[in-house]
Design a protein around this motif. Sequence first.
Motif, PDB file in Angstrom:
ATOM      1  N   ALA A  58       0.832  -1.204   0.000  1.00  0.00           N
ATOM      2  CA  ALA A  58       0.000   0.000   0.000  1.00  0.00           C
ATOM      3  C   ALA A  58       0.867   1.255   0.000  1.00  0.00           C
ATOM      4  N   THR A  59       2.039   1.186   0.625  1.00  0.00           N
ATOM      5  CA  THR A  59       2.953   2.331   0.576  1.00  0.00           C
ATOM      6  C   THR A  59       3.299   2.663  -0.872  1.00  0.00           C
ATOM      7  N   MET A  60       3.620   1.618  -1.648  1.00  0.00           N
ATOM      8  CA  MET A  60       3.974   1.855  -3.050  1.00  0.00           C
ATOM      9  C   MET A  60       2.770   2.371  -3.838  1.00  0.00           C
ATOM     10  N   ALA A  61       1.590   1.859  -3.520  1.00  0.00           N
ATOM     11  CA  ALA A  61       0.372   2.321  -4.205  1.00  0.00           C
ATOM     12  C   ALA A  61       0.133   3.804  -3.896  1.00  0.00           C
ATOM     13  N   ASN A  62       0.288   4.187  -2.623  1.00  0.00           N
ATOM     14  CA  ASN A  62       0.102   5.597  -2.255  1.00  0.00           C
ATOM     15  C   ASN A  62       1.097   6.487  -3.003  1.00  0.00           C
ATOM     16  N   GLN A  63       2.350   6.074  -2.991  1.00  0.00           N
ATOM     17  CA  GLN A  63       3.385   6.909  -3.614  1.00  0.00           C
ATOM     18  C   GLN A  63       3.211   6.990  -5.128  1.00  0.00           C
ATOM     19  N   ALA A  64       2.807   5.891  -5.746  1.00  0.00           N
ATOM     20  CA  ALA A  64       2.558   5.907  -7.196  1.00  0.00           C
ATOM     21  C   ALA A  64       1.378   6.826  -7.506  1.00  0.00           C
ATOM     22  N   ALA A  65       0.368   6.804  -6.642  1.00  0.00           N
ATOM     23  CA  ALA A  65      -0.817   7.649  -6.855  1.00  0.00           C
ATOM     24  C   ALA A  65      -0.433   9.124  -6.801  1.00  0.00           C
ATOM     25  N   LEU A  66       0.411   9.485  -5.815  1.00  0.00           N
ATOM     26  CA  LEU A  66       0.805  10.893  -5.674  1.00  0.00           C
ATOM     27  C   LEU A  66       1.623  11.339  -6.886  1.00  0.00           C
ATOM     28  N   ARG A  67       2.550  10.494  -7.289  1.00  0.00           N
ATOM     29  CA  ARG A  67       3.439  10.857  -8.396  1.00  0.00           C
ATOM     30  C   ARG A  67       2.678  10.991  -9.710  1.00  0.00           C
ATOM     31  N   GLY A  90       8.937  10.101   4.239  1.00  0.00           N
ATOM     32  CA  GLY A  90       9.103  11.321   3.439  1.00  0.00           C
ATOM     33  C   GLY A  90       8.892  11.085   1.961  1.00  0.00           C
ATOM     34  N   GLY A  91       8.295   9.958   1.611  1.00  0.00           N
ATOM     35  CA  GLY A  91       8.098   9.589   0.200  1.00  0.00           C
ATOM     36  C   GLY A  91       7.493  10.683  -0.660  1.00  0.00           C
ATOM     37  N   PRO A  92       6.450  11.386  -0.194  1.00  0.00           N
ATOM     38  CA  PRO A  92       5.847  12.399  -1.062  1.00  0.00           C
ATOM     39  C   PRO A  92       6.839  13.502  -1.451  1.00  0.00           C
ATOM     40  N   ALA A  93       7.763  13.846  -0.521  1.00  0.00           N
ATOM     41  CA  ALA A  93       8.771  14.858  -0.847  1.00  0.00           C
ATOM     42  C   ALA A  93       9.850  14.253  -1.747  1.00  0.00           C
ATOM     43  N   ILE A  94      10.242  13.018  -1.409  1.00  0.00           N
ATOM     44  CA  ILE A  94      11.350  12.395  -2.151  1.00  0.00           C
ATOM     45  C   ILE A  94      10.929  12.005  -3.578  1.00  0.00           C
ATOM     46  N   HIS A  95       9.803  11.322  -3.698  1.00  0.00           N
ATOM     47  CA  HIS A  95       9.403  10.790  -5.010  1.00  0.00           C
ATOM     48  C   HIS A  95       8.672  11.805  -5.882  1.00  0.00           C
ATOM     49  N   SER A  96       7.940  12.738  -5.228  1.00  0.00           N
ATOM     50  CA  SER A  96       7.094  13.636  -6.025  1.00  0.00           C
ATOM     51  C   SER A  96       7.408  15.108  -5.803  1.00  0.00           C
ATOM     52  N   SER A 181     -17.129   1.247  -2.964  1.00  0.00           N
ATOM     53  CA  SER A 181     -17.195   2.281  -4.016  1.00  0.00           C
ATOM     54  C   SER A 181     -17.872   3.554  -3.523  1.00  0.00           C
ATOM     55  N   ALA A 182     -18.671   3.465  -2.453  1.00  0.00           N
ATOM     56  CA  ALA A 182     -19.366   4.660  -1.958  1.00  0.00           C
ATOM     57  C   ALA A 182     -18.356   5.761  -1.643  1.00  0.00           C
ATOM     58  N   TRP A 183     -17.235   5.406  -1.040  1.00  0.00           N
ATOM     59  CA  TRP A 183     -16.184   6.389  -0.736  1.00  0.00           C
ATOM     60  C   TRP A 183     -15.190   6.472  -1.909  1.00  0.00           C
ATOM     61  N   ALA A 184     -14.787   5.282  -2.397  1.00  0.00           N
ATOM     62  CA  ALA A 184     -13.674   5.205  -3.355  1.00  0.00           C
ATOM     63  C   ALA A 184     -13.964   5.956  -4.646  1.00  0.00           C
ATOM     64  N   SER A 185     -15.211   5.878  -5.127  1.00  0.00           N
ATOM     65  CA  SER A 185     -15.510   6.469  -6.436  1.00  0.00           C
ATOM     66  C   SER A 185     -15.475   8.001  -6.381  1.00  0.00           C
ATOM     67  N   LEU A 186     -15.523   8.598  -5.171  1.00  0.00           N
ATOM     68  CA  LEU A 186     -15.519  10.056  -5.057  1.00  0.00           C
ATOM     69  C   LEU A 186     -14.119  10.643  -5.236  1.00  0.00           C
ATOM     70  N   ALA A 187     -13.089   9.865  -4.934  1.00  0.00           N
ATOM     71  CA  ALA A 187     -11.705  10.370  -5.004  1.00  0.00           C
ATOM     72  C   ALA A 187     -11.138  10.133  -6.402  1.00  0.00           C
ATOM     73  N   ASP A 188     -10.039  10.845  -6.712  1.00  0.00           N
ATOM     74  CA  ASP A 188      -9.383  10.619  -8.011  1.00  0.00           C
ATOM     75  C   ASP A 188      -8.635   9.294  -8.014  1.00  0.00           C
ATOM     76  N   SER A 189      -8.123   8.924  -6.853  1.00  0.00           N
ATOM     77  CA  SER A 189      -7.398   7.650  -6.765  1.00  0.00           C
ATOM     78  C   SER A 189      -7.631   7.055  -5.383  1.00  0.00           C
ATOM     79  N   GLU A 214      -2.367   4.442 -16.103  1.00  0.00           N
ATOM     80  CA  GLU A 214      -1.303   4.384 -17.113  1.00  0.00           C
ATOM     81  C   GLU A 214      -0.051   5.091 -16.574  1.00  0.00           C
ATOM     82  N   ARG A 215      -0.255   6.266 -15.979  1.00  0.00           N
ATOM     83  CA  ARG A 215       0.882   7.018 -15.418  1.00  0.00           C
ATOM     84  C   ARG A 215       1.460   6.311 -14.191  1.00  0.00           C
ATOM     85  N   ALA A 216       0.597   5.662 -13.416  1.00  0.00           N
ATOM     86  CA  ALA A 216       1.077   4.974 -12.205  1.00  0.00           C
ATOM     87  C   ALA A 216       2.000   3.803 -12.573  1.00  0.00           C
ATOM     88  N   TRP A 217       1.826   3.242 -13.765  1.00  0.00           N
ATOM     89  CA  TRP A 217       2.713   2.158 -14.218  1.00  0.00           C
ATOM     90  C   TRP A 217       4.174   2.601 -14.224  1.00  0.00           C
TER      91      TRP A 217
END
Length: 327
Positions: A58-67, A90-96, A181-189, A214-217
């Motif tokens: 999930a850490t990698m999923a979060n960081q890929a989503a931000l990037r 500090g992933g959001p600062a380091i990766h993105s 999906s009630a919560w998930a579909s409201l967010a971009d990721s 596609e970008r998260a790949w």
Amino acid sequence: MIDLRSDTLTRPVPEMLAAMAAAEVGDEQYLEDPTTNELQRRMAELLGHEAALFLPTATMANQAALRAQTRPGGVLLAEERTHILVYEWGGPAIHSGLIMRGVPSEHGRLTPRHVWAENDPDLGPGGVVVLENTHRSSGGTIWPLDELRATIDAARERGAAVHLDGARLFNASVAAGLPPSAWASLADSVTICFSKGLACPTGAILAGSAELIERAWESKYLFGGALRQSGVIAAAMLWSLDHHVERLAEDHARARRLAEGIGVEAPETNFVSIPDEPGLEERLAERGVLVSNLRPGWLRAVTYLGITDEDVDMAAQRMADVLAVRA
Ligand SMILES: Cc1ncc(COP(=O)(O)O)c(C=O)c1O
């Protein structure tokens, strides 16, 4: 020893291991792993998004989503104890290249007021608002849908993207009686973790638009998360979707039973919050009950697959003894 430190302590059950052993596999990087492809198709549908991507954690999923949906110099706004801010190195600062801004809020829930706060003039396009459901550090609390919607609307008005860390979204779903999906579909990721209450050895899903996935790949490759025969893991995840979702209600019931037994507030999901004091964690460990840190001033006891009613009753008895001495 009764180990209530985390729901990540789940072990794969024999039926899950059998499903893994029998998985039909191919090369994931060629998009030829049929089990991974089936998991992604099913999760996109379940979360109300166009596409989904398997990631090892999930850490990698979060960081890929931000990037995938921000740009360097953008602001990441989140509640101050959010996993992405505190536990991802500090992933959001380091990766993105994001400026990480944490603000205090009740139950881990940002309000439109936080999103519009005057001290956040830079939150806007290229930035992101991160929400977490259930919210770990607040004790597994669930976002009411109307509150989530209001905060997301405010983020959109500011032009910021919205990422939902739904590592434990299935806990929220089962406890609230709403589809994920009630919560998930409201967010971009949205990120889902399978190695907690869903009891897989590892595995996570990121869902969003086809373009975002596609970008998260790109990040999946960059982070070294593009696997080969990932179907072995995807098979465990598919198995857990069929067998381990509804049973989360048992974890929640056991957490409530434990809270009642030791006289603390009843939890909404599977995290029991215990007021901390110096030496308490060690004294509980001496009596054979392991707990861990929730947030400063609080400990947590977490229920999960493998913790039985008998474990809970025994833990409650031992913990009540230790807590009585304290009082
Ligand atoms: C809310 C939240 N998000 C993300 C993660 C990261 O999960 P993983 O261990 O799969 O990287 C965790 C793990 O504890 C979590 O609690």
